[in-house]
Design an enzyme around this catalytic site. Structure first.
Site, PDB file in Angstrom:
ATOM      1  N   ARG A  34     -13.647   9.679 -25.892  1.00  0.00           N
ATOM      2  CA  ARG A  34     -14.511   8.652 -25.327  1.00  0.00           C
ATOM      3  C   ARG A  34     -13.856   7.292 -25.506  1.00  0.00           C
ATOM      4  O   ARG A  34     -13.322   6.974 -26.574  1.00  0.00           O
ATOM      5  CB  ARG A  34     -15.901   8.639 -26.005  1.00  0.00           C
ATOM      6  CG  ARG A  34     -16.836   9.729 -25.498  1.00  0.00           C
ATOM      7  CD  ARG A  34     -17.278   9.452 -24.071  1.00  0.00           C
ATOM      8  NE  ARG A  34     -18.182  10.452 -23.528  1.00  0.00           N
ATOM      9  CZ  ARG A  34     -17.809  11.529 -22.837  1.00  0.00           C
ATOM     10  NH1 ARG A  34     -16.525  11.769 -22.638  1.00  0.00           N
ATOM     11  NH2 ARG A  34     -18.707  12.365 -22.352  1.00  0.00           N
ATOM     12  N   GLU A  73     -15.038   2.119 -17.252  1.00  0.00           N
ATOM     13  CA  GLU A  73     -14.478   3.040 -16.268  1.00  0.00           C
ATOM     14  C   GLU A  73     -15.150   2.828 -14.915  1.00  0.00           C
ATOM     15  O   GLU A  73     -16.375   2.886 -14.827  1.00  0.00           O
ATOM     16  CB  GLU A  73     -14.660   4.494 -16.735  1.00  0.00           C
ATOM     17  CG  GLU A  73     -13.883   4.812 -18.001  1.00  0.00           C
ATOM     18  CD  GLU A  73     -14.020   6.265 -18.449  1.00  0.00           C
ATOM     19  OE1 GLU A  73     -14.747   7.023 -17.772  1.00  0.00           O
ATOM     20  OE2 GLU A  73     -13.398   6.647 -19.443  1.00  0.00           O
ATOM     21  N   HIS A  82      -9.773   9.774 -16.518  1.00  0.00           N
ATOM     22  CA  HIS A  82     -10.774  10.640 -17.148  1.00  0.00           C
ATOM     23  C   HIS A  82     -10.705  12.059 -16.572  1.00  0.00           C
ATOM     24  O   HIS A  82     -11.668  12.575 -15.989  1.00  0.00           O
ATOM     25  CB  HIS A  82     -12.182  10.061 -16.956  1.00  0.00           C
ATOM     26  CG  HIS A  82     -13.151  10.521 -18.014  1.00  0.00           C
ATOM     27  ND1 HIS A  82     -14.192   9.743 -18.460  1.00  0.00           N
ATOM     28  CD2 HIS A  82     -13.251  11.688 -18.700  1.00  0.00           C
ATOM     29  CE1 HIS A  82     -14.879  10.411 -19.380  1.00  0.00           C
ATOM     30  NE2 HIS A  82     -14.323  11.600 -19.523  1.00  0.00           N
TER      31      HIS A  82
END
Length: 517
Positions: A237, A266, A286
């Protein structure tokens, strides 16, 4: 006090594999797939659904949860649940569930790829080749053989990373507050405290949730403790590694390179964007769970977990009330009933004027039952239509009642298990001790240190009176008995300190209040 889940209609608000919808509908659950809803649209729609399934895009905030008046369960097709406001969901009595194993292999492989790429500068070399260059010396790498990999977070993913990188000949060390050293050793990981781990690591990878304790875990205070030239990887994370600190460490050479699959913002902006552009950083959008296999797996798993919950088979993957899986078992139901009734009696005796409640389970057979029995006691204390096993402790705390629990393998009574509830009111402790007899009948066996000659069935309306039975019983009989309202009378102790419990069919009468069970 059992927990049931009536799930008729589910909203899938993010893109998940179509098998999720197929599994749910095959089990009689209506499903609507509505992706890319604006927050306003979601706030309007959510009240129509009993359940909700998300990935990462949907932010299940407090106002969304409160708008979901019929929500009973929120599921994330993936591991992390930081896009769901879990405290609010818990307070509303809503189960939050994830798929803890669905992404494991993909995330572990992504981590290993980044470690290998950092060692050999693969992406940078490939980009250089596209530009027509032949920079063999510039991209001199180093072997992983003999290097030390520090793994912070020794759950499923961390252990799989260790297993794979050990095949490269890396030494694996690690830290996890929930995993003891002997357990880590089973996976050839040497467990050590963080202050000892940082200086030993050539590579560091983090596999923890993003919580207050892990935010900025690698930052201004910890980078100086590391070897000069350490490599770091984050596929967990964004925010676990402080991005501003990382940028400084890269510029100073304290950190030789970073493999980042996740960012604080993000898509990346600000410092996150600066890191993406840094020549020592390998950045990915990601992709940890972005494999065909992982996406199919998590979609299928979350749907099957919803179905199992509805059918009362399992609550695997619950993150905000993990004891519910145990509470679903048939043998748990009588003890849940007992806990609920003891909680009601405790609140009745204390007349609502109490702050501390202690629940103690007795007997080896009840060791794993402690948490769900405590939830049941909390539910009894703050009974109401909105209360269930998920939110009972949170609501009790909100009302000023701190409920704690302990366990003892010994019972000290002629029963295999028992539950005692101690409530403190006006500085005075009152302890109720009960058990389950026969075919699941909850009974009261002790009041403080006084043991009842015969167990008191916890049903109907009970009146609790202290005093000498010879003086109290005639008045009780005259007021309750003359109306044919007495079912049974139980006495514990003798003399003025005795406790008399009258089961009455009429409820409160004259000066004798009753608790309805």
């Amino acid at each position: 006090m059992a927990f049931s889940l009536d799930l008729k209609r589910v909203l899938i608000s993010d893109s998940v594999d179509s098998c999720c919808k197929t599994v749910l509908e095959a089990n009689g659950i209506s499903v609507d797939l509505k992706t890319k809803l604006t927050k306003e649209e979601l706030l309007t729609e959510i009240s129509n659904y009993d359940g909700m399934i998300v990935r990462s895009a949907t932010k299940v905030t407090a106002d969304v949860i409160k708008a979901g008046k019929n929500l009973k369960i929120i599921g994330r097709a993936g591991t992390g649940v930081d896009n769901i406001d879990i405290p609010t969901a818990s307070l509303q009595g809503i189960i939050v569930m994830n798929t803890p194993g669905g992404n494991t292999m993909s995330a572990a492989e992504q981590t290993c790829v980044l470690i290998s790429s950092l060692a050999r500068h693969i992406p940078q070399a490939a980009a250089s080749m596209r530009e027509g260059k032949w920079d063999r010396k510039k991209y001199m790498g180093s072997e992983l053989l003999g290097k030390t990999l520090a793994i912070v977070g020794l759950g499923r993913i961390g252990r799989e990373v260790a297993h794979r990188m050990q095949s490269y000949g890396m030494t694996t060390i690690g830290y996890d507050p929930l995993v003891p050293a002997h357990e880590a050793a089973k996976f050839d990981i040497e467990w050590m405290e963080l202050d000892k781990l940082w200086p030993k690591a050539d590579y560091i990878t983090v596999h923890t949730p993003l919580i207050p304790q892990t935010r900025g875990l690698l930052g201004d205070k910890t980078f100086p403790l590391c070897k000069k030239g350490v490599y770091v990887v984050n596929c967990a994370r964004g925010g676990i590694i402080d991005e501003a600190s990382l940028l400084k460490a890269l510029e100073s050479g304290q950190c030789a390179g970073a493999g980042l699959d996740v960012f604080e913002t993000e898509p990346p902006t600000g410092v996150s964007a600066d890191l993406v552009q840094h020549p020592k950083v390998i950045a990915c959008p990601h992709l940890g769970a972005s494999t065909v296999e992982a996406q199919t797996r998590v979609a299928k798993e979350i749907a099957e977990q919803f179905v199992d919950a509805v059918q009362g088979k399992s609550l695997f993957g619950v993150v905000n009330a993990t004891f519910l899986t145990e509470a679903l078992k048939p043998e748990a139901q009588p003890w849940l009933n007992l806990g609920d009734k003891l909680g009601k009696i405790a609140a009745f005796i204390a007349k609502g004027k109490f702050t501390q409640v202690t629940v103690k389970t007795h007997g080896a057979d009840l060791k794993s039952a402690r948490h769900y029995i405590t939830a049941a006691v909390s539910a009894g204390i703050v009974e109401g239509p909105e209360v269930n096993l998920v939110n009972s402790a949170a609501i009790a705390k909100e009302k000023g009642h701190e409920v704690s629990s302990t366990h003892s393998d010994t019972v000290g009574l002629p029963y295999s298990g028992a539950v005692s509830v101690t409530v403190n009111s006006d500085g005075k402790d009152t302890c109720l001790c009960g058990t389950v007899i026969g075919l699941g009948v909850p009974v009261l066996i002790k009041f403080n240190s006084l043991e009842f000659c015969g167990a008191v069935p916890l049903s109907g309306n009970l009146c609790f009176v202290s005093g000498n039975p010879g003086k109290v019983l005639p008045d009780l009989v005259s007021k309750f008995g003359n109306n044919g309202a007495i079912n049974h009378v139980h006495v514990a102790g003798s003399g003025a300190e005795s406790i008399i419990v009258v089961s009455t069919s009429t409820g409160a009468l004259h000066d004798y209040p009753c608790v309805a069970l």
